[in-house]
Design a protein around this motif. Structure first.
Motif, PDB file in Angstrom:
ATOM      1  N   LEU A   1       0.819  -1.201   0.000  1.00 35.10           N
ATOM      2  CA  LEU A   1       0.000   0.000   0.000  1.00 35.10           C
ATOM      3  C   LEU A   1       0.855   1.255   0.000  1.00 35.10           C
ATOM      4  O   LEU A   1       1.925   1.292   0.621  1.00 35.10           O
ATOM      5  N   VAL A   2       0.374   2.271  -0.686  1.00 32.04           N
ATOM      6  CA  VAL A   2       1.007   3.582  -0.708  1.00 32.04           C
ATOM      7  C   VAL A   2      -0.071   4.626  -0.465  1.00 32.04           C
ATOM      8  O   VAL A   2      -1.153   4.561  -1.058  1.00 32.04           O
ATOM      9  N   ASP A   3       0.208   5.568   0.425  1.00 29.15           N
ATOM     10  CA  ASP A   3      -0.694   6.699   0.647  1.00 29.15           C
ATOM     11  C   ASP A   3      -0.571   7.634  -0.549  1.00 29.15           C
ATOM     12  O   ASP A   3       0.524   8.111  -0.876  1.00 29.15           O
ATOM     13  N   ALA A   4      -1.682   7.897  -1.238  1.00 27.30           N
ATOM     14  CA  ALA A   4      -1.645   8.725  -2.446  1.00 27.30           C
ATOM     15  C   ALA A   4      -1.089  10.117  -2.169  1.00 27.30           C
ATOM     16  O   ALA A   4      -0.541  10.765  -3.064  1.00 27.30           O
ATOM     17  N   ARG A   5      -1.181  10.579  -0.917  1.00 25.97           N
ATOM     18  CA  ARG A   5      -0.669  11.919  -0.584  1.00 25.97           C
ATOM     19  C   ARG A   5       0.845  11.923  -0.429  1.00 25.97           C
ATOM     20  O   ARG A   5       1.483  12.952  -0.654  1.00 25.97           O
ATOM     21  N   ASN A   6       1.422  10.762  -0.067  1.00 18.84           N
ATOM     22  CA  ASN A   6       2.862  10.708   0.222  1.00 18.84           C
ATOM     23  C   ASN A   6       3.683  10.058  -0.886  1.00 18.84           C
ATOM     24  O   ASN A   6       4.889  10.300  -0.983  1.00 18.84           O
ATOM     25  N   GLY A   7       3.057   9.206  -1.693  1.00 19.62           N
ATOM     26  CA  GLY A   7       3.780   8.532  -2.755  1.00 19.62           C
ATOM     27  C   GLY A   7       4.724   7.464  -2.220  1.00 19.62           C
ATOM     28  O   GLY A   7       4.575   6.958  -1.102  1.00 19.62           O
ATOM     29  N   VAL A   8       5.718   7.121  -3.021  1.00 21.51           N
ATOM     30  CA  VAL A   8       6.693   6.091  -2.664  1.00 21.51           C
ATOM     31  C   VAL A   8       7.674   6.652  -1.647  1.00 21.51           C
ATOM     32  O   VAL A   8       8.355   7.653  -1.897  1.00 21.51           O
ATOM     33  N   VAL A   9       7.749   6.004  -0.479  1.00 21.33           N
ATOM     34  CA  VAL A   9       8.653   6.434   0.583  1.00 21.33           C
ATOM     35  C   VAL A   9       9.650   5.318   0.873  1.00 21.33           C
ATOM     36  O   VAL A   9       9.610   4.247   0.251  1.00 21.33           O
ATOM     37  N   GLU A  10      10.564   5.543   1.816  1.00 19.82           N
ATOM     38  CA  GLU A  10      11.618   4.565   2.090  1.00 19.82           C
ATOM     39  C   GLU A  10      11.045   3.211   2.475  1.00 19.82           C
ATOM     40  O   GLU A  10      11.527   2.168   2.025  1.00 19.82           O
ATOM     41  N   GLN A  11      10.014   3.197   3.315  1.00 20.30           N
ATOM     42  CA  GLN A  11       9.442   1.928   3.737  1.00 20.30           C
ATOM     43  C   GLN A  11       8.802   1.189   2.564  1.00 20.30           C
ATOM     44  O   GLN A  11       8.827  -0.043   2.505  1.00 20.30           O
ATOM     45  N   THR A  12       8.246   1.944   1.612  1.00 18.44           N
ATOM     46  CA  THR A  12       7.711   1.326   0.399  1.00 18.44           C
ATOM     47  C   THR A  12       8.824   0.606  -0.352  1.00 18.44           C
ATOM     48  O   THR A  12       8.664  -0.534  -0.809  1.00 18.44           O
ATOM     49  N   ARG A  13       9.966   1.272  -0.484  1.00 19.00           N
ATOM     50  CA  ARG A  13      11.095   0.672  -1.191  1.00 19.00           C
ATOM     51  C   ARG A  13      11.626  -0.549  -0.443  1.00 19.00           C
ATOM     52  O   ARG A  13      12.023  -1.549  -1.049  1.00 19.00           O
ATOM     53  N   ARG A  14      11.641  -0.465   0.893  1.00 27.46           N
ATOM     54  CA  ARG A  14      12.113  -1.601   1.676  1.00 27.46           C
ATOM     55  C   ARG A  14      11.198  -2.807   1.477  1.00 27.46           C
ATOM     56  O   ARG A  14      11.659  -3.932   1.311  1.00 27.46           O
ATOM     57  N   HIS A  15       9.901  -2.574   1.506  1.00 23.21           N
ATOM     58  CA  HIS A  15       8.961  -3.684   1.322  1.00 23.21           C
ATOM     59  C   HIS A  15       9.071  -4.273  -0.084  1.00 23.21           C
ATOM     60  O   HIS A  15       8.958  -5.486  -0.270  1.00 23.21           O
ATOM     61  N   ALA A  16       9.301  -3.425  -1.083  1.00 22.93           N
ATOM     62  CA  ALA A  16       9.485  -3.927  -2.442  1.00 22.93           C
ATOM     63  C   ALA A  16      10.751  -4.776  -2.526  1.00 22.93           C
ATOM     64  O   ALA A  16      10.772  -5.825  -3.190  1.00 22.93           O
ATOM     65  N   ALA A  17      11.813  -4.339  -1.863  1.00 22.76           N
ATOM     66  CA  ALA A  17      13.070  -5.092  -1.868  1.00 22.76           C
ATOM     67  C   ALA A  17      12.888  -6.447  -1.191  1.00 22.76           C
ATOM     68  O   ALA A  17      13.406  -7.470  -1.672  1.00 22.76           O
ATOM     69  N   ILE A  18      12.161  -6.477  -0.082  1.00 24.56           N
ATOM     70  CA  ILE A  18      11.932  -7.742   0.614  1.00 24.56           C
ATOM     71  C   ILE A  18      11.096  -8.683  -0.255  1.00 24.56           C
ATOM     72  O   ILE A  18      11.379  -9.878  -0.350  1.00 24.56           O
ATOM     73  N   ALA A  19      10.069  -8.147  -0.911  1.00 24.39           N
ATOM     74  CA  ALA A  19       9.250  -8.970  -1.798  1.00 24.39           C
ATOM     75  C   ALA A  19      10.097  -9.555  -2.925  1.00 24.39           C
ATOM     76  O   ALA A  19       9.921 -10.712  -3.321  1.00 24.39           O
ATOM     77  N   ALA A  20      11.034  -8.753  -3.443  1.00 28.38           N
ATOM     78  CA  ALA A  20      11.911  -9.235  -4.511  1.00 28.38           C
ATOM     79  C   ALA A  20      12.846 -10.322  -3.994  1.00 28.38           C
ATOM     80  O   ALA A  20      13.036 -11.358  -4.651  1.00 28.38           O
ATOM     81  N   LEU A  21      13.437 -10.102  -2.817  1.00 27.79           N
ATOM     82  CA  LEU A  21      14.361 -11.089  -2.255  1.00 27.79           C
ATOM     83  C   LEU A  21      13.659 -12.405  -1.939  1.00 27.79           C
ATOM     84  O   LEU A  21      14.225 -13.480  -2.126  1.00 27.79           O
ATOM     85  N   LEU A  22      12.430 -12.311  -1.448  1.00 30.34           N
ATOM     86  CA  LEU A  22      11.680 -13.511  -1.103  1.00 30.34           C
ATOM     87  C   LEU A  22      11.052 -14.168  -2.330  1.00 30.34           C
ATOM     88  O   LEU A  22      10.360 -15.179  -2.208  1.00 30.34           O
ATOM     89  N   ARG A  23      11.299 -13.567  -3.503  1.00 29.96           N
ATOM     90  CA  ARG A  23      10.790 -14.088  -4.770  1.00 29.96           C
ATOM     91  C   ARG A  23       9.280 -14.286  -4.739  1.00 29.96           C
ATOM     92  O   ARG A  23       8.749 -15.325  -5.178  1.00 29.96           O
ATOM     93  N   VAL A  24       8.572 -13.285  -4.231  1.00 27.13           N
ATOM     94  CA  VAL A  24       7.114 -13.298  -4.286  1.00 27.13           C
ATOM     95  C   VAL A  24       6.722 -13.075  -5.754  1.00 27.13           C
ATOM     96  O   VAL A  24       7.096 -12.058  -6.345  1.00 27.13           O
ATOM     97  N   PRO A  25       5.995 -14.004  -6.368  1.00 27.44           N
ATOM     98  CA  PRO A  25       5.768 -13.923  -7.816  1.00 27.44           C
ATOM     99  C   PRO A  25       4.949 -12.721  -8.276  1.00 27.44           C
ATOM    100  O   PRO A  25       5.145 -12.228  -9.384  1.00 27.44           O
ATOM    101  N   HIS A  26       4.015 -12.259  -7.441  1.00 32.16           N
ATOM    102  CA  HIS A  26       3.108 -11.192  -7.862  1.00 32.16           C
ATOM    103  C   HIS A  26       3.095 -10.078  -6.816  1.00 32.16           C
ATOM    104  O   HIS A  26       2.997 -10.349  -5.613  1.00 32.16           O
ATOM    105  N   VAL A  27       3.183  -8.844  -7.270  1.00 35.21           N
ATOM    106  CA  VAL A  27       3.109  -7.684  -6.385  1.00 35.21           C
ATOM    107  C   VAL A  27       1.988  -6.778  -6.872  1.00 35.21           C
ATOM    108  O   VAL A  27       1.910  -6.447  -8.063  1.00 35.21           O
ATOM    109  N   VAL A  28       1.112  -6.391  -5.945  1.00 33.83           N
ATOM    110  CA  VAL A  28       0.052  -5.429  -6.228  1.00 33.83           C
ATOM    111  C   VAL A  28       0.401  -4.115  -5.543  1.00 33.83           C
ATOM    112  O   VAL A  28       0.647  -4.089  -4.330  1.00 33.83           O
TER     113      VAL A  28
END
Length: 451
Positions: free
Chosen positions: A129-156
């Motif tokens: 989830l991303v708050d439309a008022r704040n956009g992509v923040v550091e925690q967003t990037r961290r969660h994306a990196a973890i999803a990539a490392l864990l090889r989660v096949p699909h990201v919404v």
């Protein structure tokens, strides 16, 4: 899609699991609305029991709220309700006519990022989830990196609180473009962006009437239709031995079985197998499931294997097909997410737990730490602190049979444990890597615990 009026072949065990069950996790920064989204999913899909909804209504009224706070459907701990934040992974089970779901609602606060690793480790899909008022923040990037490392096949990517930015398409488009570019650099295979308002219910279960510029699926529609591939069913067979069963009864005086949960693949009677790390070989003479003999068993069944030869097998050993045995080594290279408050340092003495096996180990090198802002690598940082993602080299006291995480998320993963108090320090993915710099010479062990 097959018409309901046409004859349909019965589903196999594999087809049934692949078409009816989806494990997914939610992630995002604090106050981005994860719990509200989950509550809205449960409420609007009619997956909330009457007494649960009444309890939420009472709790909301006691806090002076005129409408039920759907976030309380997942924030079940008293401390969570008092603070208004999620601090633990909340698992929920619900179903629609098209699919069953196991959902892990993970915390957003940076302090609890470690819980996101737990929640997403078995997920086939992650909703960030991303708050439309704040956009992509550091925690967003961290969660994306973890999803990539864990090889989660699909990201919404769920761009939430669109009602607070007047449902502007341009706001959504800018956030979706930035996140997708970042996730692609990380190696995320698929990103689906959906504009939502969890509070108002827009594009969660029902399509939004005020965002007619969006023509994609709602969150629930995507969850119901995304293709699910349980990769463990197609991996090489692996059985971490949890317990050796020797009843020594008059009926079965020579019974010796090796029990555990199949981590991947399928075992059949007659298979030639190797026991690791010893390398001893034999054949599967029988398989028991719930006390009954079967010809074959597969992940994630709990089984007992019997072997033709009386060889030494104990807890922590790994039984594998002889033709597909992984290499064993005392040197493990992996990408890790450090989850403990205490730092992980070069020369750190740890316990490494892989499957049912726990061995002594030393952190010999930390070649790199990932910088989340621009995905650059900080070479040889010397330590990893809480929530850092980096590369490590570990030397174990005994040979370890480990698959690459790319081949199996179960047998290619491990955790590092503090031997003094049992605290989990780090979650590791064998072989996963960013473009790390050349390693330095292995650090010497001042305490003489050198393998």
């Amino acid at each position: 899609m097959t018409s309901t009026t046409e004859p349909v072949e019965p589903l196999s065990v594999w087809q049934l699991s692949e078409t009816t069950l989806l494990r997914f996790a939610t992630a995002g920064s604090v106050d981005d609305g994860k719990s509200t989204l989950v509550g809205r999913l449960l409420h609007d899909s009619k997956s909330v029991l009457t007494d649960q909804l009444e309890a939420v209504e009472r709790a909301s009224a006691s806090r002076g709220q005129d409408v039920p706070d759907l976030a309380l459907l997942t924030d079940g701990l008293r401390a969570e309700r008092e603070q208004g934040i999620t601090i633990d992974v909340a698992y929920r089970y619900f179903a629609t006519p098209r699919r069953r779901f196991i959902l892990a609602d993970t915390p957003g606060h940076v302090q609890y990022t470690r819980n996101m690793v737990t929640g997403a480790s078995t997920a086939e899909l992650t909703v960030i989830l991303v708050d439309a008022r704040n956009g992509v923040v550091e925690q967003t990037r961290r969660h994306a990196a973890i999803a990539a490392l864990l090889r989660v096949p699909h990201v919404v990517l769920a761009v939430n609180k669109m009602d607070l930015v007047d449902y502007q398409e341009s706001v959504f488009a800018a956030i979706a473009e930035e996140f997708t570019a970042y996730a692609t650099e990380l190696g995320v295979p698929e990103v689906t962006a959906i504009p939502i308002s969890a509070l108002e219910g827009d594009n969660v279960v029902e399509a939004s009437a005020v965002m007619d510029w969006y023509g994609g699926p709602t969150v629930l529609e995507h969850l119901e239709t995304v293709p699910v591939s349980h990769d463990l069913a197609h991996c090489h067979a692996r059985l971490p031995v949890q317990y050796v069963i020797r009843p020594q009864t008059a009926e079965h005086p020579d019974y010796r079985g090796y029990a555990g949960q199949i981590a991947a693949g399928t075992f059949r009677v007659g298979d030639e197998v190797t026991v690791l790390p010893s390398g001893r070989t034999s054949k599967v003479s029988a398989i028991d499931v719930l006390g009954e003999p079967v010809d074959a068993a597969w992940t994630p069944q709990s089984v007992t294997l019997l072997l033709e030869d009386d060889i030494d097998v104990s807890r922590g050993d790994l039984i594998v097909p002889s033709e597909d045995a992984p290499a064993t080594s005392q040197d493990v290279e992996a990408t890790v997410c450090h989850v403990a408050d205490a730092p992980l340092t070069v020369g750190h003495r740890v316990l490494l737990k892989h499957g049912t096996r726990t061995v002594k180990a030393i952190v010999k090198d930390i070649p790199a730490r990932l910088t989340l802002d621009d995905l650059s690598l900080h070479p040889h940082p010397g330590q990893l602190v809480a929530n850092d993602i980096g590369r490590v080299k570990v030397r174990t006291a005994e040979p370890l049979p480990a698959d690459s995480y790319a081949d199996s998320r179960r047998t290619g993963s491990f955790i590092l444990i503090d031997p003094s108090d049992g605290t989990t320090l780090t979650a590791g993915m064998v072989g996963e890597s960013f473009a790390a710099p050349e390693p330095v010479k292995d650090a010497a062990d001042a305490d003489g615990w050198d393998f």
